[in-house]
Design a protein around this motif. Sequence first.
Motif, short mmCIF file in Angstrom:
data_model
loop_
_atom_site.label_atom_id
_atom_site.label_comp_id
_atom_site.label_asym_id
_atom_site.label_seq_id
_atom_site.Cartn_x
_atom_site.Cartn_y
_atom_site.Cartn_z
N LYS A 29 0.84 -1.20 0.00
CA LYS A 29 0.00 0.00 0.00
C LYS A 29 0.87 1.25 0.00
N THR A 30 0.36 2.28 -0.64
CA THR A 30 1.06 3.56 -0.62
C THR A 30 0.82 4.24 0.72
N ARG A 31 1.57 5.30 0.96
CA ARG A 31 1.38 6.04 2.22
C ARG A 31 -0.04 6.62 2.31
N ALA A 32 -0.57 7.07 1.20
CA ALA A 32 -1.93 7.63 1.20
C ALA A 32 -2.96 6.56 1.52
N GLU A 33 -2.78 5.36 0.98
CA GLU A 33 -3.71 4.27 1.28
C GLU A 33 -3.62 3.85 2.74
N GLN A 34 -2.40 3.79 3.26
CA GLN A 34 -2.22 3.45 4.67
C GLN A 34 -2.84 4.51 5.57
N ALA A 35 -2.66 5.79 5.20
CA ALA A 35 -3.23 6.87 5.99
C ALA A 35 -4.76 6.80 5.99
N ALA A 36 -5.34 6.48 4.83
CA ALA A 36 -6.80 6.35 4.75
C ALA A 36 -7.30 5.21 5.63
N ILE A 38 -5.82 4.10 8.36
CA ILE A 38 -5.66 4.52 9.75
C ILE A 38 -6.81 5.44 10.16
N VAL A 39 -7.17 6.37 9.29
CA VAL A 39 -8.27 7.29 9.59
C VAL A 39 -9.57 6.52 9.78
N LEU A 40 -9.83 5.55 8.91
CA LEU A 40 -11.06 4.76 9.00
C LEU A 40 -11.10 3.95 10.29
N LYS A 41 -9.99 3.28 10.63
CA LYS A 41 -9.96 2.47 11.85
C LYS A 41 -10.10 3.34 13.10
N THR A 42 -9.47 4.52 13.09
CA THR A 42 -9.58 5.42 14.24
C THR A 42 -11.00 5.92 14.40
N ARG A 43 -11.66 6.25 13.29
CA ARG A 43 -13.05 6.70 13.36
C ARG A 43 -13.95 5.60 13.90
N GLU A 44 -13.75 4.37 13.43
CA GLU A 44 -14.56 3.26 13.92
C GLU A 44 -14.35 3.06 15.42
N LEU A 45 -13.11 3.23 15.89
CA LEU A 45 -12.82 3.11 17.32
C LEU A 45 -13.56 4.18 18.11
N PHE A 46 -13.52 5.44 17.64
CA PHE A 46 -14.20 6.52 18.33
C PHE A 46 -15.71 6.30 18.37
N VAL A 47 -16.29 5.81 17.30
CA VAL A 47 -17.73 5.54 17.27
C VAL A 47 -18.09 4.46 18.28
N ARG A 48 -17.28 3.39 18.34
CA ARG A 48 -17.53 2.32 19.33
C ARG A 48 -17.41 2.85 20.76
N GLN A 49 -16.39 3.67 21.01
CA GLN A 49 -16.20 4.20 22.36
C GLN A 49 -17.33 5.15 22.73
N ARG A 50 -17.82 5.94 21.76
CA ARG A 50 -18.93 6.85 22.04
C ARG A 50 -20.18 6.06 22.41
N SER A 51 -20.42 4.98 21.68
CA SER A 51 -21.59 4.14 21.99
C SER A 51 -21.45 3.48 23.35
N GLN A 52 -20.25 2.98 23.67
CA GLN A 52 -20.02 2.35 24.97
C GLN A 52 -20.24 3.35 26.11
N THR A 53 -19.77 4.59 25.91
CA THR A 53 -19.93 5.61 26.94
C THR A 53 -21.40 5.95 27.14
N ALA A 54 -22.14 6.07 26.06
CA ALA A 54 -23.57 6.38 26.16
C ALA A 54 -24.32 5.25 26.86
N HIS A 55 -23.99 4.00 26.54
CA HIS A 55 -24.65 2.87 27.19
C HIS A 55 -24.30 2.82 28.68
N ALA A 56 -23.05 3.10 29.02
CA ALA A 56 -22.64 3.09 30.43
C ALA A 56 -23.36 4.19 31.20
#
Length: 91
Positions: A29-36, A38-56
């Motif tokens: 993968k190119t650096r741009a593909e790797q960066a994309a 990383i951005v997607l995985k980080t966003r998915e992590l934040f969405v999961r954490q936001r949902s967990q916080t709201a449920h808690a």
Amino acid sequence: MEKITTTGLDLANVPRFTTRPPMHFVSIKTRAEQAACIVLKTRELFVRQRSQTAHALRAHMAEMGIIAAAGKTSIATAPKRCRVYPASVAA
């Protein structure tokens, strides 16, 4: 000792295995593909954490008898419905 035999089916498959390429390679993968990625995985992590916080928060409020409906809007108005106690009373 048992005698090891080769059946006709085994012999029929030998040419198929010898002509098959041993491995499939994936391009790097190119650096741009790797960066994309990383951005997607980080966003998915934040969405999961936001949902967990709201449920808690909803679960803790339910333990105190405050029932909140599902959804972000009910969690956004939750602090208005909760009573804040002074530090001396809470201890």
